[in-house]
Design a protein around this motif. Structure first.
Motif, mmCIF file in Angstrom:
data_model
loop_
_atom_site.group_PDB
_atom_site.id
_atom_site.type_symbol
_atom_site.label_atom_id
_atom_site.label_comp_id
_atom_site.label_asym_id
_atom_site.label_seq_id
_atom_site.Cartn_x
_atom_site.Cartn_y
_atom_site.Cartn_z
ATOM 1 N N PHE A 217 0.836 -1.202 0.000
ATOM 2 C CA PHE A 217 0.000 0.000 0.000
ATOM 3 C C PHE A 217 0.868 1.247 0.000
ATOM 4 C CE2 PHE A 217 0.413 -1.449 4.410
ATOM 5 C CZ PHE A 217 0.651 -0.317 5.158
ATOM 6 N N ALA A 218 0.223 2.350 -0.410
ATOM 7 C CA ALA A 218 0.881 3.654 -0.356
ATOM 8 C C ALA A 218 0.065 4.531 0.566
ATOM 9 C CB ALA A 218 0.946 4.266 -1.749
ATOM 10 N N ILE A 219 0.744 5.380 1.329
ATOM 11 C CA ILE A 219 0.072 6.378 2.165
ATOM 12 C C ILE A 219 0.600 7.739 1.727
ATOM 13 C CG2 ILE A 219 -0.379 7.214 4.504
ATOM 14 C CD1 ILE A 219 -0.026 4.511 5.603
ATOM 15 N N ALA A 220 -0.335 8.655 1.442
ATOM 16 C CA ALA A 220 0.058 9.986 0.961
ATOM 17 C C ALA A 220 -1.121 10.937 1.128
ATOM 18 C CB ALA A 220 0.464 9.911 -0.511
ATOM 19 N N ALA A 221 -0.902 12.190 0.746
ATOM 20 C CA ALA A 221 -1.977 13.181 0.761
ATOM 21 C C ALA A 221 -3.124 12.701 -0.136
ATOM 22 C CB ALA A 221 -1.443 14.519 0.251
ATOM 23 N N LYS A 222 -4.359 13.132 0.196
ATOM 24 C CA LYS A 222 -5.544 12.669 -0.554
ATOM 25 C C LYS A 222 -5.413 12.897 -2.052
ATOM 26 C CE LYS A 222 -8.580 13.765 3.226
ATOM 27 N NZ LYS A 222 -9.489 14.740 3.804
ATOM 28 N N GLU A 223 -4.895 14.060 -2.452
ATOM 29 C CA GLU A 223 -4.783 14.388 -3.890
ATOM 30 C C GLU A 223 -3.860 13.395 -4.588
ATOM 31 O OE1 GLU A 223 -4.399 16.475 -1.361
ATOM 32 O OE2 GLU A 223 -6.169 17.730 -1.636
ATOM 33 N N ILE A 224 -2.788 13.029 -3.911
ATOM 34 C CA ILE A 224 -1.846 12.076 -4.513
ATOM 35 C C ILE A 224 -2.508 10.713 -4.656
ATOM 36 C CG2 ILE A 224 0.300 10.784 -4.054
ATOM 37 C CD1 ILE A 224 1.620 13.360 -3.732
ATOM 38 N N VAL A 225 -3.227 10.302 -3.606
ATOM 39 C CA VAL A 225 -3.913 9.000 -3.676
ATOM 40 C C VAL A 225 -4.925 9.021 -4.831
ATOM 41 C CG1 VAL A 225 -5.505 7.452 -2.433
ATOM 42 C CG2 VAL A 225 -3.488 8.379 -1.276
ATOM 43 N N SER A 226 -5.648 10.118 -5.015
ATOM 44 C CA SER A 226 -6.604 10.206 -6.141
ATOM 45 C C SER A 226 -5.872 10.081 -7.477
ATOM 46 C CB SER A 226 -7.331 11.540 -6.168
ATOM 47 O OG SER A 226 -7.944 11.760 -4.975
ATOM 48 N N GLU A 227 -4.704 10.707 -7.580
ATOM 49 C CA GLU A 227 -3.952 10.627 -8.836
ATOM 50 C C GLU A 227 -3.450 9.197 -9.089
ATOM 51 O OE1 GLU A 227 -2.589 15.307 -8.531
ATOM 52 O OE2 GLU A 227 -1.106 13.741 -8.115
ATOM 53 N N LEU A 228 -3.040 8.530 -8.027
ATOM 54 C CA LEU A 228 -2.582 7.142 -8.194
ATOM 55 C C LEU A 228 -3.768 6.244 -8.574
ATOM 56 C CD1 LEU A 228 -0.051 6.867 -5.224
ATOM 57 C CD2 LEU A 228 0.483 7.112 -7.652
ATOM 58 N N LYS A 229 -4.956 6.590 -8.067
ATOM 59 C CA LYS A 229 -6.162 5.821 -8.432
ATOM 60 C C LYS A 229 -6.518 6.022 -9.899
ATOM 61 C CE LYS A 229 -8.346 5.165 -3.981
ATOM 62 N NZ LYS A 229 -9.464 5.519 -3.105
ATOM 63 N N LEU A 230 -6.212 7.187 -10.429
ATOM 64 C CA LEU A 230 -6.433 7.433 -11.858
ATOM 65 C C LEU A 230 -5.673 6.371 -12.670
ATOM 66 C CD1 LEU A 230 -7.399 9.902 -13.826
ATOM 67 C CD2 LEU A 230 -4.978 10.436 -13.850
ATOM 68 N N VAL A 231 -4.431 6.108 -12.257
ATOM 69 C CA VAL A 231 -3.632 5.087 -12.947
ATOM 70 C C VAL A 231 -4.228 3.702 -12.693
ATOM 71 C CG1 VAL A 231 -1.350 4.008 -13.142
ATOM 72 C CG2 VAL A 231 -1.527 6.476 -12.798
ATOM 73 N N LYS A 232 -4.537 3.429 -11.433
ATOM 74 C CA LYS A 232 -5.086 2.109 -11.080
ATOM 75 C C LYS A 232 -6.351 1.802 -11.886
ATOM 76 C CE LYS A 232 -8.163 0.473 -7.533
ATOM 77 N NZ LYS A 232 -8.250 -0.631 -6.602
ATOM 78 N N TYR A 233 -7.267 2.757 -11.946
ATOM 79 C CA TYR A 233 -8.530 2.501 -12.648
ATOM 80 C C TYR A 233 -8.366 2.505 -14.163
ATOM 81 C CZ TYR A 233 -11.286 2.269 -8.427
ATOM 82 O OH TYR A 233 -11.811 1.866 -7.224
ATOM 83 N N SER A 234 -7.200 2.885 -14.650
ATOM 84 C CA SER A 234 -6.936 2.824 -16.084
ATOM 85 C C SER A 234 -6.143 1.563 -16.413
ATOM 86 C CB SER A 234 -6.116 4.043 -16.519
ATOM 87 O OG SER A 234 -6.700 5.214 -16.021
ATOM 88 N N PHE A 235 -5.873 0.759 -15.389
ATOM 89 C CA PHE A 235 -4.934 -0.344 -15.558
ATOM 90 C C PHE A 235 -5.510 -1.659 -15.053
ATOM 91 C CE2 PHE A 235 -1.153 -2.685 -14.009
ATOM 92 C CZ PHE A 235 -0.421 -2.721 -15.177
ATOM 93 N N ASN A 236 -5.925 -1.667 -13.772
ATOM 94 C CA ASN A 236 -6.434 -2.901 -13.158
ATOM 95 C C ASN A 236 -7.308 -2.543 -11.954
ATOM 96 O OD1 ASN A 236 -6.835 -5.547 -12.439
ATOM 97 N ND2 ASN A 236 -4.761 -5.895 -11.703
ATOM 98 N N PRO A 237 -8.600 -2.252 -12.190
ATOM 99 C CA PRO A 237 -9.468 -1.737 -11.113
ATOM 100 C C PRO A 237 -9.602 -2.671 -9.909
ATOM 101 C CG PRO A 237 -10.575 -1.591 -13.244
ATOM 102 C CD PRO A 237 -9.305 -2.333 -13.475
ATOM 103 N N TYR A 238 -9.580 -3.994 -10.163
ATOM 104 C CA TYR A 238 -9.734 -4.949 -9.050
ATOM 105 C C TYR A 238 -8.358 -5.466 -8.636
ATOM 106 C CZ TYR A 238 -14.585 -4.930 -10.677
ATOM 107 O OH TYR A 238 -15.841 -4.558 -11.052
ATOM 108 N N ASN A 239 -7.407 -4.558 -8.474
ATOM 109 C CA ASN A 239 -6.003 -4.969 -8.360
ATOM 110 C C ASN A 239 -5.677 -5.829 -7.148
ATOM 111 O OD1 ASN A 239 -6.389 -2.721 -6.693
ATOM 112 N ND2 ASN A 239 -4.280 -2.037 -6.902
ATOM 113 N N LEU A 240 -6.431 -5.687 -6.055
ATOM 114 C CA LEU A 240 -6.146 -6.538 -4.896
ATOM 115 C C LEU A 240 -7.354 -7.423 -4.628
ATOM 116 C CD1 LEU A 240 -3.971 -7.123 -2.755
ATOM 117 C CD2 LEU A 240 -5.345 -5.780 -1.194
ATOM 118 N N GLY A 241 -7.196 -8.707 -4.850
ATOM 119 C CA GLY A 241 -8.304 -9.667 -4.771
ATOM 120 C C GLY A 241 -8.847 -9.841 -3.359
ATOM 121 N N ARG A 242 -10.042 -10.445 -3.342
ATOM 122 C CA ARG A 242 -10.792 -10.646 -2.091
ATOM 123 C C ARG A 242 -9.994 -11.455 -1.054
ATOM 124 N NH1 ARG A 242 -16.230 -10.423 -1.191
ATOM 125 N NH2 ARG A 242 -16.873 -9.951 -3.302
#
Ligand code: PMP
Length: 352
Positions: A217-242
């Protein structure tokens, strides 16, 4: 090679993970925990199996909350990933390119230059100081984004957070990879309150005994986490399985087991350091779950091969500055006693 492969991958050098033989060795080569995952992790992981027919929550809300509570941040400050390697990949994808390099120590985690090449960024590094510590002044004085492991990879040396605070005063990103922080080092987490240009990367592969679960996991300011999610949701939305998420929740909740395991590793590291030094080895000061050491009479590659013949697997890097050394993961006390005995046999020239 097919004619379809893009030119940019011809001659590309990927990351080379440590060997993963299936049994047969005392495995001290890839910095895993010698202890099994926590019982709490096992229970939650097993229960998650019954729901594997359903997609997981792409936000991993439950795990983000457990991480946030444990580290005193808000869930919006947390991004969970498929191993911390994926958090690092997202960071490079979001923030590095031809004109935005990340500077890293010359000797550090081998994935940084690979990610850098993958996104077309220039490879920029600073040499370590002669004592194998990171040259903090070089990082403080440069203006680029910086990334380093703390404790550093391959050496185990650690940087006090006051020096990291100095780096954060400039308008650039500072990525601190804390894969090994739980083995006696100080986390940069308190700096998050003051600096929104800090990204802390963590893994459950080492101190939480879940390397095969692939959770980081990464811990950072909210804006940074949102930007990293932009990449995640463009790449592998379900990146960490159940199943992995359930195991991670159990491992973080079982604080007592975590403390017991990390204390055992620290104790075994102290024993190994003293015993190796008594055999004439040079050992670098480590706050991680491994020790970098060299033998005055033998090259690192040769020593690794000798240990392997005797059933002990350690890591050797043939890169400049490291080839004389072996990197020894700290296992259980019993494993470390065997390692020391075999080292003694090799140094004294005993035959097998
Ligand atoms: N950072 C560092 C410094 C490491 O040594 C490693 C493990 N080799 C990682 C990140 C990646 O760990 P994982 O993907 O298992 O979380």
């Amino acid at each position: 090679m097919t004619k379809f492969l893009l030119d940019k991958y011809k001659g590309f050098e990927p990351y080379v993970p440590g060997e993963q033989p299936q049994g047969g060795y005392i495995k001290l080569n890839t910095n895993e925990s010698p202890f099994p995952p926590s019982e709490t992790a096992r229970k939650l992981y097993t229960a998650a199996f019954d729901r594997l027919n359903l997609y997981n929550d792409p936000e991993n809300t439950a795990l983000c909350k457990v991480i946030a509570d444990r580290y005193g941040v808000s869930p919006e400050n947390v991004l969970v990933t498929n191993g911390s390697d994926e958090a690092l990949a997202f960071i490079y994808m979001a923030y590095a390119d031809e004109t935005h390099p990340f500077v890293a120590p010359e000797i550090s985690y081998g994935f940084y230059p690979v990610f850098s090449a993958l996104v077309g960024a220039e490879k920029k590094t600073f040499p370590l100081k002669s004592d194998y510590y990171i040259d903090e002044a070089a990082f403080i004085n440069c203006d680029d984004n910086v990334i380093f492991a703390n404790p550093n990879a391959q050496t185990g040396t650690f940087m006090p957070i006051g020096q990291i605070a100095e780096m954060l005063k400039k308008p650039r990103l500072v990525v601190v990879d804390e894969a090994y922080v739980d083995f006696g080092a100080e986390s940069a987490l308190p700096l998050l309150k003051e600096y929104d240009n800090l990204i802390i990367v963590r893994t459950l592969s080492k101190s939480r005994s879940l390397a095969g679960g692939r959770i980081g996991f990464a811990i950072a300011a909210k804006e940074i986490v949102s930007e990293l999610k932009l990449v995640k949701y463009s790449f592998n939305p379900y990146n960490l399985g159940r199943a992995a998420e359930a195991a991670a929740i159990g491992a973080i909740q079982d604080e007592e087991y975590f403390r017991k395991c990390t204390a055992a590793v620290i104790g075994a590291r102290e024993y190994t350091e003293q015993a190796a030094k008594a055999l004439g080895m040079t050992v670098i000061d480590s706050r991680a779950n491994f020790l970098l050491m060299k033998c005055p009479t033998m090259d690192g590659g040769e020593l690794k091969a000798e240990l392997m013949r005797r059933g002990v697997l350690v890591r050797h890097f043939s890169t400049p500055g490291l080839s004389e050394y072996i990197r020894v993961t700290i296992g259980s006390m019993e494993q470390m006693k065997t390692f020391i005995q075999e080292l003694k046999n090799i140094i004294s020239g005993a035959r097998i």
